[in-house]
Design an enzyme around this catalytic site. Structure first.
Site, PDB file in Angstrom:
ATOM      1  N   GLU A 101      -7.372  -2.495   3.600  1.00  0.00           N
ATOM      2  CA  GLU A 101      -6.869  -3.104   4.455  1.00  0.00           C
ATOM      3  C   GLU A 101      -6.110  -3.195   5.465  1.00  0.00           C
ATOM      4  OE1 GLU A 101      -3.258  -1.509   5.769  1.00  0.00           O
ATOM      5  OE2 GLU A 101      -3.482   0.388   4.996  1.00  0.00           O
ATOM      6  N   ALA A 127       7.634  -0.507   0.456  1.00  0.00           N
ATOM      7  CA  ALA A 127       7.352  -1.303  -1.335  1.00  0.00           C
ATOM      8  C   ALA A 127       5.577  -1.643  -1.348  1.00  0.00           C
ATOM      9  CB  ALA A 127       7.154  -2.935  -0.372  1.00  0.00           C
ATOM     10  N   ASP A 128       5.025  -0.927  -0.962  1.00  0.00           N
ATOM     11  CA  ASP A 128       3.995  -0.311  -1.288  1.00  0.00           C
ATOM     12  C   ASP A 128       4.242   0.166  -2.489  1.00  0.00           C
ATOM     13  OD1 ASP A 128       2.423  -0.487   1.146  1.00  0.00           O
ATOM     14  OD2 ASP A 128       2.423   1.245   1.246  1.00  0.00           O
ATOM     15  N   LYS A 149       1.552   9.110   3.659  1.00  0.00           N
ATOM     16  CA  LYS A 149       1.556   9.586   5.649  1.00  0.00           C
ATOM     17  C   LYS A 149       2.827  10.842   5.610  1.00  0.00           C
ATOM     18  CE  LYS A 149       1.400   5.023   6.304  1.00  0.00           C
ATOM     19  NZ  LYS A 149       0.831   4.424   6.158  1.00  0.00           N
TER      20      LYS A 149
END
Ligand code: PSU
Ligand code: MN
Length: 303
Positions: free
Chosen positions: A25, A141-142, A159
């Protein structure tokens, strides 16, 4: 759709030869780490993947096209510009149509990787359910993307600024399998152990590949999380990171930071409050994830 994708020459060649490819990413480059460490890390991560015999494909949006594989100059542009948009599912059409520079998040990169025919994607830590989400509604939204897009995301957990328990509940509800390697528990980004069990542990890349094949051959669409812990020597002390994370969260609330700015704000504050040590940990965990991802992509490509 094909006109919207632009493959770099090395990635196109790897694809034509049926070689293993690992998607990477770009939000982590443009918004997750400061310059110049971000660009250096991006290059080192690519080198780790190449060193193991797979091809890295860093994904971003440039000039109205989704770029699959970036040159060194393009990585530099992305890392230094300071103006790249943070591109998740909702943002992709705007940045493509507008022709600007876009750094894809985990969700955005999953979409692009799937469009490009890639199944393995390496990041640092996935987004998730934020602490206090019951009032802020801040859920990355992940997670929704993992529910629907068939890509395996290799990460060091979610995270640590998040509510890990709620993040795992959300994934369970949406049928997203959480695999672990090297330990039974889900990893915790800056530290190794979240205290929560992963669903299945597979240390061997062939087992991981076997799981993915079984899922997708059945037509069970959707992503898979593969968690692997930060290497022992690079992990942060748990008490310190917990205390500093709480402080960064308090500051974000006091300053009214909301929406897509929250995660970059927290990562930058934690870096400052740890005197840069959290950045070293973040870099180490991404490189380790790249090793795990490359081995998995190789196992998948062997079929
Ligand atoms: N992993 C890192 N650093 C990051 C990210 C992941 O080590 O900056 C990025 C990813 O792009 C992820 C995003 O999708 O943070 C989550 O942002 P949000 O919470 O706004 O969805
Ligand atoms: Mn958010």
């Amino acid at each position: 759709m094909k006109d919207r994708l632009a493959f770099s020459a090395p990635v196109a060649a790897a694809q034509a030869e049926g070689r293993a490819i690992v998607a990477l990413e770009s939000t982590i480059i443009a918004h997750g780490m400061p310059y110049p460490e971000n660009v250096r890390t991006a290059r080192e991560v690519e080198a780790v993947i190449r060193g193991l015999g797979a091809e890295p494909a860093t994904i971003a949006v440039m000039g109205g096209r989704i770029r699959i594989g970036l040159s060194d100059e393009e990585l530099e542009l992305l890392g230094r510009s300071g103006e790249a948009a943070k591109v998740s599912r909702r943002d992709l059409p705007a940045v493509l149509a507008g022709g600007g520079l876009g750094a894809t998040t985990v969700a955005g990169t999953m979409i692009c990787a799937a469009l490009a025919g890639m199944r393995v994607f390496v990041t640092g830590g996935i987004g998730g359910v934020h602490r206090g989400a019951e009032t802020s509604f801040d859920i990355s939204a992940d997670l929704q993307e993992l529910a629907k897009t068939s890509v395996c995301v290799v990460c060091a957990g979610a995270k640590s600024v998040l509510d890990i328990g709620l993040t795992l509940e959300y994934l369970e509800t949406h049928g997203v399998p959480v695999l672990s390697c090297e330990q039974d528990n889900f990893a915790a980004f800056y530290t190794r152990d979240s205290g929560f069990r992963a669903d299945y542990r597979y240390d061997d890349p062939r087992e991981q590949a076997g799981f993915l094949r079984a899922k997708w051959e059945l037509g069970l669409e959707g992503g898979v999380v593969l968690s692997t812990p930060v290497p022992e020597g690079a992990a942060m002390p748990r008490e310190e990171i917990d205390r500093i994370t709480r402080q960064a969260l308090d500051e974000a609330a006091a300053q009214g930071v909301v929406g897509k700015a929250v995660t970059p704000f927290l990562l930058a504050r934690i870096k400052a409050l740890t005197g840069g040590r959290s950045l070293a940990t973040n870099i180490a965990l991404v490189k380790h994830n790249a090793e795990v991802g490359a081995r998995l992509a190789l196992a998948l490509a062997r079929g």
